[in-house]
Write a protein that holds these residues in place. Structure first.
Motif, PDB file in Angstrom:
ATOM      1  N   GLU A  34      75.824  37.253  41.950  1.00  0.00           N
ATOM      2  CA  GLU A  34      77.015  37.839  42.561  1.00  0.00           C
ATOM      3  C   GLU A  34      76.662  39.092  43.365  1.00  0.00           C
ATOM      4  O   GLU A  34      77.181  39.299  44.467  1.00  0.00           O
ATOM      5  CB  GLU A  34      78.057  38.172  41.495  1.00  0.00           C
ATOM      6  CG  GLU A  34      78.749  36.946  40.921  1.00  0.00           C
ATOM      7  CD  GLU A  34      79.673  37.287  39.763  1.00  0.00           C
ATOM      8  OE1 GLU A  34      79.555  38.398  39.188  1.00  0.00           O
ATOM      9  OE2 GLU A  34      80.512  36.437  39.424  1.00  0.00           O
ATOM     10  N   ALA A  37      75.026  37.968  46.535  1.00  0.00           N
ATOM     11  CA  ALA A  37      76.020  37.399  47.447  1.00  0.00           C
ATOM     12  C   ALA A  37      76.840  38.508  48.105  1.00  0.00           C
ATOM     13  O   ALA A  37      77.101  38.462  49.316  1.00  0.00           O
ATOM     14  CB  ALA A  37      76.936  36.432  46.698  1.00  0.00           C
ATOM     15  N   ASN A  38      77.231  39.516  47.333  1.00  0.00           N
ATOM     16  CA  ASN A  38      77.978  40.645  47.900  1.00  0.00           C
ATOM     17  C   ASN A  38      77.139  41.395  48.919  1.00  0.00           C
ATOM     18  O   ASN A  38      77.635  41.800  49.973  1.00  0.00           O
ATOM     19  CB  ASN A  38      78.441  41.596  46.792  1.00  0.00           C
ATOM     20  CG  ASN A  38      79.562  41.007  45.960  1.00  0.00           C
ATOM     21  OD1 ASN A  38      80.286  40.133  46.419  1.00  0.00           O
ATOM     22  ND2 ASN A  38      79.707  41.486  44.737  1.00  0.00           N
ATOM     23  N   ARG A  39      75.872  41.594  48.609  1.00  0.00           N
ATOM     24  CA  ARG A  39      74.972  42.283  49.529  1.00  0.00           C
ATOM     25  C   ARG A  39      74.820  41.482  50.832  1.00  0.00           C
ATOM     26  O   ARG A  39      74.871  42.044  51.925  1.00  0.00           O
ATOM     27  CB  ARG A  39      73.610  42.507  48.869  1.00  0.00           C
ATOM     28  CG  ARG A  39      72.680  43.377  49.669  1.00  0.00           C
ATOM     29  CD  ARG A  39      71.386  43.692  48.933  1.00  0.00           C
ATOM     30  NE  ARG A  39      70.758  42.478  48.424  1.00  0.00           N
ATOM     31  CZ  ARG A  39      70.474  42.257  47.142  1.00  0.00           C
ATOM     32  NH1 ARG A  39      70.741  43.165  46.242  1.00  0.00           N
ATOM     33  NH2 ARG A  39      69.910  41.132  46.764  1.00  0.00           N
ATOM     34  N   LEU A  40      74.692  40.161  50.709  1.00  0.00           N
ATOM     35  CA  LEU A  40      74.590  39.316  51.898  1.00  0.00           C
ATOM     36  C   LEU A  40      75.873  39.340  52.725  1.00  0.00           C
ATOM     37  O   LEU A  40      75.822  39.385  53.958  1.00  0.00           O
ATOM     38  CB  LEU A  40      74.256  37.877  51.499  1.00  0.00           C
ATOM     39  CG  LEU A  40      72.820  37.636  51.034  1.00  0.00           C
ATOM     40  CD1 LEU A  40      72.682  36.215  50.521  1.00  0.00           C
ATOM     41  CD2 LEU A  40      71.859  37.884  52.171  1.00  0.00           C
ATOM     42  N   GLU A  41      77.022  39.321  52.060  1.00  0.00           N
ATOM     43  CA  GLU A  41      78.291  39.402  52.781  1.00  0.00           C
ATOM     44  C   GLU A  41      78.411  40.721  53.526  1.00  0.00           C
ATOM     45  O   GLU A  41      78.866  40.760  54.671  1.00  0.00           O
ATOM     46  CB  GLU A  41      79.461  39.231  51.815  1.00  0.00           C
ATOM     47  CG  GLU A  41      79.640  37.817  51.310  1.00  0.00           C
ATOM     48  CD  GLU A  41      80.719  37.706  50.250  1.00  0.00           C
ATOM     49  OE1 GLU A  41      81.305  38.745  49.863  1.00  0.00           O
ATOM     50  OE2 GLU A  41      80.985  36.583  49.800  1.00  0.00           O
ATOM     51  N   THR A  42      77.986  41.816  52.890  1.00  0.00           N
ATOM     52  CA  THR A  42      78.024  43.123  53.537  1.00  0.00           C
ATOM     53  C   THR A  42      77.092  43.155  54.739  1.00  0.00           C
ATOM     54  O   THR A  42      77.472  43.626  55.821  1.00  0.00           O
ATOM     55  CB  THR A  42      77.632  44.228  52.539  1.00  0.00           C
ATOM     56  OG1 THR A  42      78.517  44.171  51.418  1.00  0.00           O
ATOM     57  CG2 THR A  42      77.696  45.594  53.183  1.00  0.00           C
ATOM     58  N   LEU A  44      76.095  40.659  56.501  1.00  0.00           N
ATOM     59  CA  LEU A  44      76.656  39.783  57.524  1.00  0.00           C
ATOM     60  C   LEU A  44      77.777  40.494  58.290  1.00  0.00           C
ATOM     61  O   LEU A  44      77.853  40.399  59.515  1.00  0.00           O
ATOM     62  CB  LEU A  44      77.175  38.488  56.889  1.00  0.00           C
ATOM     63  CG  LEU A  44      77.734  37.447  57.835  1.00  0.00           C
ATOM     64  CD1 LEU A  44      76.659  36.963  58.805  1.00  0.00           C
ATOM     65  CD2 LEU A  44      78.304  36.280  57.054  1.00  0.00           C
ATOM     66  N   ALA A  45      78.632  41.213  57.572  1.00  0.00           N
ATOM     67  CA  ALA A  45      79.721  41.941  58.226  1.00  0.00           C
ATOM     68  C   ALA A  45      79.168  43.044  59.127  1.00  0.00           C
ATOM     69  O   ALA A  45      79.653  43.238  60.249  1.00  0.00           O
ATOM     70  CB  ALA A  45      80.655  42.533  57.173  1.00  0.00           C
ATOM     71  N   GLU A  48      77.715  41.475  62.241  1.00  0.00           N
ATOM     72  CA  GLU A  48      78.779  41.026  63.138  1.00  0.00           C
ATOM     73  C   GLU A  48      79.345  42.201  63.939  1.00  0.00           C
ATOM     74  O   GLU A  48      79.576  42.088  65.135  1.00  0.00           O
ATOM     75  CB  GLU A  48      79.893  40.342  62.331  1.00  0.00           C
ATOM     76  CG  GLU A  48      81.044  39.831  63.161  1.00  0.00           C
ATOM     77  CD  GLU A  48      80.676  38.715  64.108  1.00  0.00           C
ATOM     78  OE1 GLU A  48      81.383  38.539  65.118  1.00  0.00           O
ATOM     79  OE2 GLU A  48      79.673  38.028  63.860  1.00  0.00           O
TER      80      GLU A  48
END
Length: 99
Positions: A34, A37-42, A44-45, A48
């Motif tokens: 988890e 995954a949170n680190r990857l989402e951050t 990615l944001a 972007e």
């Protein structure tokens, strides 16, 4: 054929002392996944947003280049108009034959 006892397979499937330890390790692994995954989402944001800023910068550069292109075209027209005006003036004063 002989059948293996279920206890022998249980030992290979769960090499830990008890199920509580198994659940703690699984919970730790899930927590680590988890966090990743949170680190990857951050990331990615952030990527972007950086892409949007870079795209905006390139659009600004494009508009500046278009303005520069327009100014260069006007300058070329002025140079040609000056040359043509000079030739016409030269011809009106008698040209190469003298007046």
């Amino acid at each position: 054929m002989t059948q293996a006892s279920p206890d022998r397979f249980t030992h290979h499937v769960y090499p830990f002392d008890d199920l509580e330890t198994v659940f703690r390790r699984i919970d730790a692994r899930i927590s680590a996944i988890e966090k990743a995954a949170n680190r990857l989402e951050t990331e990615l944001a952030v990527a972007e947003e950086k892409r949007k800023l870079i795209e905006q910068r390139f659009n600004q550069v494009d508009s500046r280049l278009d303005r520069i292109d327009g100014h260069v075209a006007r300058l070329v027209w002025l140079i040609f108009a000056g040359l043509i005006g000079g030739m016409v003036s030269f011809l009106m004063e008698g040209g190469p034959f003298g007046g």
